[in-house]
Design a protein around this motif. Structure first.
Motif, PDB file in Angstrom:
ATOM      1  N   ARG A   1       0.837  -1.203   0.000  1.00 37.40           N
ATOM      2  CA  ARG A   1       0.000   0.000   0.000  1.00 37.40           C
ATOM      3  C   ARG A   1       0.874   1.256   0.000  1.00 37.40           C
ATOM      4  O   ARG A   1       0.507   2.282  -0.562  1.00 37.40           O
ATOM      5  CB  ARG A   1      -0.930  -0.020   1.213  1.00 37.40           C
ATOM      6  N   LYS A   2       2.031   1.164   0.626  1.00 37.64           N
ATOM      7  CA  LYS A   2       2.937   2.311   0.691  1.00 37.64           C
ATOM      8  C   LYS A   2       3.376   2.781  -0.689  1.00 37.64           C
ATOM      9  O   LYS A   2       3.604   3.965  -0.897  1.00 37.64           O
ATOM     10  CB  LYS A   2       4.148   1.974   1.556  1.00 37.64           C
ATOM     11  N   LEU A   3       3.473   1.856  -1.638  1.00 34.84           N
ATOM     12  CA  LEU A   3       3.858   2.220  -3.006  1.00 34.84           C
ATOM     13  C   LEU A   3       2.814   3.139  -3.633  1.00 34.84           C
ATOM     14  O   LEU A   3       3.142   3.966  -4.473  1.00 34.84           O
ATOM     15  CB  LEU A   3       4.043   0.965  -3.864  1.00 34.84           C
ATOM     16  N   PHE A   4       1.569   3.020  -3.194  1.00 32.98           N
ATOM     17  CA  PHE A   4       0.465   3.748  -3.807  1.00 32.98           C
ATOM     18  C   PHE A   4      -0.004   4.938  -2.975  1.00 32.98           C
ATOM     19  O   PHE A   4      -1.082   5.484  -3.224  1.00 32.98           O
ATOM     20  CB  PHE A   4      -0.704   2.777  -4.046  1.00 32.98           C
ATOM     21  N   GLU A   5       0.784   5.378  -2.001  1.00 32.19           N
ATOM     22  CA  GLU A   5       0.356   6.464  -1.119  1.00 32.19           C
ATOM     23  C   GLU A   5       0.065   7.759  -1.867  1.00 32.19           C
ATOM     24  O   GLU A   5      -0.903   8.451  -1.559  1.00 32.19           O
ATOM     25  CB  GLU A   5       1.385   6.706  -0.014  1.00 32.19           C
ATOM     26  N   VAL A   6       0.885   8.117  -2.840  1.00 38.50           N
ATOM     27  CA  VAL A   6       0.660   9.357  -3.590  1.00 38.50           C
ATOM     28  C   VAL A   6      -0.580   9.213  -4.467  1.00 38.50           C
ATOM     29  O   VAL A   6      -1.414  10.116  -4.534  1.00 38.50           O
ATOM     30  CB  VAL A   6       1.902   9.758  -4.408  1.00 38.50           C
ATOM     31  N   VAL A   7      -0.736   8.061  -5.115  1.00 44.66           N
ATOM     32  CA  VAL A   7      -1.931   7.796  -5.923  1.00 44.66           C
ATOM     33  C   VAL A   7      -3.174   7.913  -5.047  1.00 44.66           C
ATOM     34  O   VAL A   7      -4.146   8.589  -5.408  1.00 44.66           O
ATOM     35  CB  VAL A   7      -1.860   6.391  -6.572  1.00 44.66           C
ATOM     36  N   ASP A   8      -3.137   7.284  -3.879  1.00 43.57           N
ATOM     37  CA  ASP A   8      -4.294   7.275  -2.982  1.00 43.57           C
ATOM     38  C   ASP A   8      -4.593   8.648  -2.389  1.00 43.57           C
ATOM     39  O   ASP A   8      -5.717   8.918  -1.967  1.00 43.57           O
ATOM     40  CB  ASP A   8      -4.103   6.246  -1.863  1.00 43.57           C
ATOM     41  N   ALA A   9      -3.596   9.529  -2.354  1.00 39.98           N
ATOM     42  CA  ALA A   9      -3.793  10.887  -1.842  1.00 39.98           C
ATOM     43  C   ALA A   9      -4.363  11.808  -2.922  1.00 39.98           C
ATOM     44  O   ALA A   9      -4.534  12.999  -2.685  1.00 39.98           O
ATOM     45  CB  ALA A   9      -2.475  11.447  -1.314  1.00 39.98           C
ATOM     46  N   GLY A  10      -4.639  11.254  -4.105  1.00 39.21           N
ATOM     47  CA  GLY A  10      -5.207  12.053  -5.180  1.00 39.21           C
ATOM     48  C   GLY A  10      -4.219  12.400  -6.264  1.00 39.21           C
ATOM     49  O   GLY A  10      -4.540  13.141  -7.188  1.00 39.21           O
ATOM     50  N   GLY A  11      -2.999  11.903  -6.158  1.00 40.21           N
ATOM     51  CA  GLY A  11      -1.994  12.177  -7.185  1.00 40.21           C
ATOM     52  C   GLY A  11      -1.010  13.231  -6.754  1.00 40.21           C
ATOM     53  O   GLY A  11      -1.193  13.906  -5.732  1.00 40.21           O
ATOM     54  N   TRP A  12       0.032  13.381  -7.533  1.00 35.39           N
ATOM     55  CA  TRP A  12       1.131  14.273  -7.192  1.00 35.39           C
ATOM     56  C   TRP A  12       0.670  15.697  -6.911  1.00 35.39           C
ATOM     57  O   TRP A  12       1.025  16.275  -5.893  1.00 35.39           O
ATOM     58  CB  TRP A  12       2.183  14.270  -8.293  1.00 35.39           C
ATOM     59  N   GLY A  13      -0.135  16.279  -7.754  1.00 35.35           N
ATOM     60  CA  GLY A  13      -0.578  17.658  -7.546  1.00 35.35           C
ATOM     61  C   GLY A  13      -1.354  17.822  -6.264  1.00 35.35           C
ATOM     62  O   GLY A  13      -1.144  18.755  -5.508  1.00 35.35           O
ATOM     63  N   GLU A  14      -2.265  16.895  -6.008  1.00 35.56           N
ATOM     64  CA  GLU A  14      -3.063  16.961  -4.787  1.00 35.56           C
ATOM     65  C   GLU A  14      -2.206  16.734  -3.543  1.00 35.56           C
ATOM     66  O   GLU A  14      -2.382  17.396  -2.530  1.00 35.56           O
ATOM     67  CB  GLU A  14      -4.199  15.937  -4.830  1.00 35.56           C
ATOM     68  N   ALA A  15      -1.279  15.786  -3.630  1.00 37.92           N
ATOM     69  CA  ALA A  15      -0.407  15.509  -2.484  1.00 37.92           C
ATOM     70  C   ALA A  15       0.476  16.717  -2.193  1.00 37.92           C
ATOM     71  O   ALA A  15       0.670  17.084  -1.036  1.00 37.92           O
ATOM     72  CB  ALA A  15       0.450  14.270  -2.756  1.00 37.92           C
ATOM     73  N   GLN A  16       0.993  17.360  -3.232  1.00 38.89           N
ATOM     74  CA  GLN A  16       1.822  18.547  -3.036  1.00 38.89           C
ATOM     75  C   GLN A  16       0.998  19.667  -2.410  1.00 38.89           C
ATOM     76  O   GLN A  16       1.451  20.357  -1.517  1.00 38.89           O
ATOM     77  CB  GLN A  16       2.402  19.024  -4.368  1.00 38.89           C
ATOM     78  N   GLU A  17      -0.221  19.844  -2.891  1.00 43.59           N
ATOM     79  CA  GLU A  17      -1.078  20.900  -2.363  1.00 43.59           C
ATOM     80  C   GLU A  17      -1.394  20.664  -0.890  1.00 43.59           C
ATOM     81  O   GLU A  17      -1.397  21.588  -0.090  1.00 43.59           O
ATOM     82  CB  GLU A  17      -2.372  20.977  -3.169  1.00 43.59           C
ATOM     83  N   ALA A  18      -1.610  19.418  -0.535  1.00 47.48           N
ATOM     84  CA  ALA A  18      -1.904  19.090   0.859  1.00 47.48           C
ATOM     85  C   ALA A  18      -0.707  19.402   1.757  1.00 47.48           C
ATOM     86  O   ALA A  18      -0.876  19.843   2.890  1.00 47.48           O
ATOM     87  CB  ALA A  18      -2.294  17.624   0.995  1.00 47.48           C
ATOM     88  N   GLN A  19       0.505  19.194   1.240  1.00 45.51           N
ATOM     89  CA  GLN A  19       1.704  19.452   2.034  1.00 45.51           C
ATOM     90  C   GLN A  19       1.975  20.943   2.185  1.00 45.51           C
ATOM     91  O   GLN A  19       2.429  21.402   3.217  1.00 45.51           O
ATOM     92  CB  GLN A  19       2.932  18.798   1.389  1.00 45.51           C
ATOM     93  N   THR A  20       1.727  21.711   1.125  1.00 44.64           N
ATOM     94  CA  THR A  20       2.104  23.115   1.129  1.00 44.64           C
ATOM     95  C   THR A  20       0.956  24.051   1.437  1.00 44.64           C
ATOM     96  O   THR A  20       1.156  25.252   1.588  1.00 44.64           O
ATOM     97  CB  THR A  20       2.694  23.526  -0.241  1.00 44.64           C
TER      98      THR A  20
END
Length: 160
Positions: free
Chosen positions: A125-144
């Motif tokens: 599941r760890k391999l898919f964490e970014v996918v599951d967070a909505g993808g790179w753009g969404e994951a970046q937005e959540a962090q910043t």
């Protein structure tokens, strides 16, 4: 998507210094993944990738369908890429997210279905964490916090 677009997107997302490091990250992730999944699954997943990239999944691995867990995957990616394991894990997650955006959903589902996502060492599941967070753009937005940040009034520096 062609090779230059794919590597350019990986380079941008990972903020690597050059094409060599980018290709090494892609090769390490996909070659290791190609060795873990069955050959037919690797071919299905690779079919939508640029020709130069698909080779890492289909032809570069010595054998397909080898059984190893998430930790071993990250260790192998780390060794091939020449980075520490946390960085290798992050690079793999970002690359897999880009693969997710390029391949048909049925091929990506086949990949996920073939990798156990339980809570033990097989926790892919760890391999898919970014996918599951909505993808790179969404994951970046959540962090910043996403989007432009408001200008702070009464700053000590008048140039800000």
């Amino acid at each position: 998507m062609n090779f230059d677009e794919f590597t350019g997107m990986v380079n941008h997302r990972l903020e690597l210094p050059g094409t060599g490091e980018t290709v090494r990250a892609i090769r390490a992730t996909l070659m290791t993944l190609g060795g873990r999944i069955p050959e037919g699954n690797a071919e299905d997943l690779a079919a939508s990738l640029p020709m130069e990239i698909k080779w890492y999944l289909t032809d570069a691995p010595r054998e397909h369908g080898e059984r190893f867990d998430w930790r071993e995957f990250v260790s192998r990616v780390s060794e091939i890429e020449g980075v520490d394991t946390p960085e290798a894990a992050y690079h793999a997650q970002i690359i897999i997210d880009l693969v997710h955006s390029v391949v048909p959903p049925s091929d990506f589902r086949q990949l996920r279905d073939g990798l156990p996502e339980s809570e033990d060492d097989e926790n892919w599941r760890k391999l898919f964490e970014v996918v599951d967070a909505g993808g790179w753009g969404e994951a970046q937005e959540a962090q910043t916090g996403g989007g432009p940040q408001p200008k702070v009034e009464n700053s000590a520096d008048p140039e800000e």
